[in-house]
Design an enzyme around this catalytic site. Structure first.
Site: not given
Ligand code: AHR
Length: 505
Positions: A175, A306
């Protein structure tokens, strides 16, 4: 309720459904590692070298193909050298993302690789781009995978492991648009190329390097990463700086993550959640379209490392630990994701649910007294094991009742199918809560008989498993048969996930 009708082409061999679409994720977050996988060698809870035995036994039934570790956000503040060597001498650190707790580094590289070996899973190690150096990452790869006489191989041997491990997957940060460093796509893309360059393939080990990409359908990341990958691409994907790019997709009921209860929800929240889950397919398609433009031969893989539901934490638990219950609704979220994953198996090479134990949409909930509960989501993974590495079979819902969610229609039937030699597996998700759904499936191309059909549901969509009622939601036999006309007939109860195993003639 009106009936649903679908067709499956059993004689068409589609893309292989990689087993890695059923991958897992274990972060140093809450009670996933500590109090989950890791209880320590001195625990009264049965363990092997500190790793909880009943957890490993339960996960073996899922044939976990790969395990991503140590994060998530934690990966970008983790320094691997703190987690090797004698445990008593390992330094501590603060886990600033998750609960601001002190991490004692008891679970490190050797413990993780031991866990992977126990599970029979490939390792997916996520390196630190946000706060780590290129040298640090490069040496971690060397430590893990190099044989012979090298500085890191010598250090590994001094720490008790003679032979190198095989590491299949390597994450280049996490991220990067957020907790991984609040970078721009172009800045991160340059860093990913640089870090990837020094993650060498030592000896026989071949890394699949995964660049951290978008949240949801933020295609700026896909464009930047793909343009850069292709500019140095050759027919050998190993010559590209990274071999795959990732995105993350979390499901909630539309008001944002961590806002709503896992177990108390009304019909509107329920349908909004399932519509949001089904939306993963639009996101995959959007990334695919960009990737196809740069890389029509599909050399670079797409990874959703994810995904899963994100609810408010259970009352009385640490808000930073992300511990949530898991209901029939979560199981249906999983069913919808897998149908979408199977349909896009040509480009989507891996997916990792967040997370395996005690965090977000978990397979297993444990307590410190030795209790263990399998969640409804666990059962979906188990019921779908037959899809691992099977050939996807084209399947279409021709007719289905639908729920209206905002300005969208959510078809109440979703299905996907795969074949493997003389067997086929169909997965069906019925999202309706109003009553049973009669289903017919035209099985085209090959004669089939039902070998086994199972259904997962509960008295309502809020049903879940607890230590007191561990099997409130568990698979049960389902009536299903194939007629002389080659049509499969069954009736799905309300809010249900089902699988039908077929023997093909
Ligand atoms: O899975 C929990 C967290 O969600 C991960 O650490 C992070 O990558 C994401 O925001």
């Amino acid at each position: 309720m009106s009936a649903a009708h679908a067709v499956v082409d059993l004689d068409v061999t589609g893309d292989t459904i990689s087993r890695h679409l059923y991958g897992h994720f274990a972060e140093h977050l809450g009670r996933c590692i500590y109090g989950g996988f890791w209880v320590g060698e001195d625990s009264d809870i049965p363990n092997v070298r500190g790793i909880r035995s009943d957890v490993v036994d339960a996960l073996r039934a899922l044939r976990v193909p790969n395990l991503r570790w140590p994060g998530g956000c934690f990966a970008d503040e983790y320094h691997w050298r703190d987690g090797v060597g004698p445990r008593a001498e390992r330094p501590t650190m603060v886990n600033t993302h998750w609960g601001d707790v002190v991490e004692d580094n008891a679970f490190g590289t050797h413990e993780f690789m031991d866990l992977c070996e126990m599970l029979g899973a490939d390792a997916y190690v996520n390196g630190n781009v946000g706060s780590g150096t290129v040298q640090e990452m490069s040496e971690w790869v060397e430590y893990l995978t190099r044989s012979g006489d090298s500085p890191m191989a010598r250090l590994r041997r001094a720490n008790g492991r003679d032979e190198p491990w095989q590491v299949a997957f390597w994450g280049l940060g996490n991220e990067a648009w957020g907790c991984g460093g609040h970078m721009t796509p172009d800045y991160y893309t340059s860093l990913a190329r640089r870090y990837a360059t020094f993650c060498r393939d030592h000896d026989g080990n071949r890394l699949t390097r995964i660049a951290a990409g978008a949240a949801d359908a933020d295609l700026r990341w896909t464009h930047a990463l793909m343009a850069s990958a292709v500019s140095s691409n050759t027919p050998d994907p190993q010559a590209s700086p990274y071999q795959a790019i990732s995105f993350h997709y979390y499901t909630h009921s539309g008001t944002g993550i961590q806002r709503e209860s896992a177990t108390e929800f009304d019909a509107e929240q329920y349908y909004r959640t399932l519509a949001h889950a089904a939306g993963v397919e639009r996101v995959i398609s959007a990334h695919e379209a960009v990737m196809d433009a740069y890389d029509p031969e599909r050399r670079i893989g797409l990874v959703c490392d994810e995904w899963g539901t994100w609810w408010r934490v259970e009352p009385g638990t640490n808000p930073g630990f992300l511990f949530q219950q898991n209901t029939v609704r979560d199981a249906l979220v999983a069913g919808l994701h897998f149908d979408a994953f199977h349909r896009h198996a040509g480009r989507l090479r891996m997916a990792n649910i967040a997370q395996t134990l005690n965090v977000l949409q978990a397979m297993i909930l444990t307590d410190d007294e030795g209790g263990l509960v399998l969640t409804p989501t666990y059962h979906v993974y188990e019921m779908n094991v037959g899809h691992h590495d099977a050939a996807s079979a084209p399947s279409h819902v021709v007719r289905s009742p639908a729920a209206t969610v905002g300005d969208e229609e959510l078809p109440l039937l979703s299905l996907s199918a795969s074949t493997r030699g003389a067997t086929a597996l169909l997965s069906l998700t019925h999202s309706g809560i109003e009553g049973p759904l009669p289903v017919t499936v035209d099985l085209r191309g090959r004669r089939a008989v039902v070998a086994r059909a199972r259904v997962l549901t509960g008295p309502d969509a809020q049903a879940h498993n607890t230590p007191e009622a561990p099997d409130a939601v568990a698979p049960a036999p389902l009536d299903a048969e194939v007629g002389a006309d080659g049509v499969l007939r069954l009736t799905l109860p309300a809010h249900a996930f089902a699988t039908v195993e077929l023997t093909l003639e």
